[in-house]
Design an enzyme around this catalytic site. Structure first.
Site, short mmCIF file in Angstrom:
data_model
loop_
_atom_site.label_atom_id
_atom_site.label_comp_id
_atom_site.label_asym_id
_atom_site.label_seq_id
_atom_site.Cartn_x
_atom_site.Cartn_y
_atom_site.Cartn_z
N HIS A 62 -26.85 27.62 33.70
CA HIS A 62 -28.05 27.37 34.51
C HIS A 62 -29.25 27.37 33.57
O HIS A 62 -29.57 28.39 32.95
CB HIS A 62 -28.21 28.45 35.57
CG HIS A 62 -29.33 28.20 36.54
ND1 HIS A 62 -29.43 28.88 37.73
CD2 HIS A 62 -30.38 27.34 36.52
CE1 HIS A 62 -30.50 28.46 38.39
NE2 HIS A 62 -31.10 27.53 37.66
N HIS B 163 -32.27 16.26 22.19
CA HIS B 163 -31.15 15.52 21.62
C HIS B 163 -30.03 16.44 21.11
O HIS B 163 -30.27 17.51 20.58
CB HIS B 163 -31.63 14.62 20.47
CG HIS B 163 -32.26 15.39 19.33
ND1 HIS B 163 -31.54 15.88 18.27
CD2 HIS B 163 -33.54 15.77 19.12
CE1 HIS B 163 -32.33 16.51 17.44
NE2 HIS B 163 -33.57 16.46 17.93
#
Length: 223
Positions: A134, A125
């Site tokens: 990446h 979250h």
């Protein structure tokens, strides 16, 4: 759909698109000699005049090279999400992102442009992921983590809650990041320690190579 890149990452994206029922119209690569992508023909170097109405995905795993090509491409960019990925509905995305098999992105996270959330990665979250990041396979970003532009989170790494990782960083595979990491740092270990500090992306890229680093949303229908 158009693909720019014909390496291993491109193979994964082509598979995702096929699962989605999306036809790959052309594949571009700057060095196509000897490269094979299933039964798909590699057209050659990027050509802005080919299939101008098609969208494009940069199938390039390296953040710095992906950024370089993104600035040169005139086609519209697309996102691609594998059907087995779990993405909360309130997560905003930029363009050119790829979310692969069984990746999870939790509520109130923000994903920039041209990011890769690789196989089995977890973004919990309220994470903030900048452009050209990446997140490698099996990595875990706990709640409220910030990752700066062009940073690589190595495979199997864990970043604990509320940590800020700067831009142009490399986090080595299997690291546990417990403290903030400044821009341009290369860090690894448990806990992660900075082993090199540089503010130059080219140095990061060269180090990584020496150490073995590697529009519209498209949702696949499964493997």
């Amino acid at each position: 759909m158009l693909i720019y890149g014909a390496g291993g990452h491109a193979k994964v994206i082509v598979s995702l698109l096929r699962d989605s029922g999306v036809e790959v119209a052309a594949i571009f690569d700057d060095d196509p000699v000897g490269k094979v992508l299933g039964n798909l023909f590699i057209s050659g170097p990027y050509d802005r005049n080919v299939y101008e109405d098609q969208q494009l995905i940069l199938a390039i795993g390296d953040n710095f090279i992906r950024k370089k090509h993104a600035l040169q491409v005139s086609h519209r960019f697309a996102n691609a999400f594998h059907s087995s990925s779990l993405i909360e509905r309130n997560v905003p995305f930029g363009l050119g992102n790829v979310v692969l098999h069984r990746a999870v992105i939790q509520t109130d996270s923000i994903i920039g442009n041209h990011c890769i959330v690789n196989t089995g990665a977890l973004v919990d979250h309220e994470c903030k992921i900048s452009d050209f990041v990446h997140i490698s396979p099996g990595s875990v970003l706990c709640g409220n983590v910030t990752v700066g532009e062009c940073t690589l989170i190595g495979a199997g790494s864990v970043v604990v809650p509320n940590v800020v990782i700067g831009k142009n960083c490399i986090i080595g595979a299997g690291s546990v990041v417990t403290k903030d990491i400044p821009d341009g740092a290369i860090a690894r270990g448990n806990p992660a320690r900075i082993i090199k500090q540089t503010h130059y992306g080219k140095e990061n890229l060269a180090f990584a190579a020496a150490h073995g680093r590697y529009g519209d949303d498209v949702h696949s229908t499964g493997i």
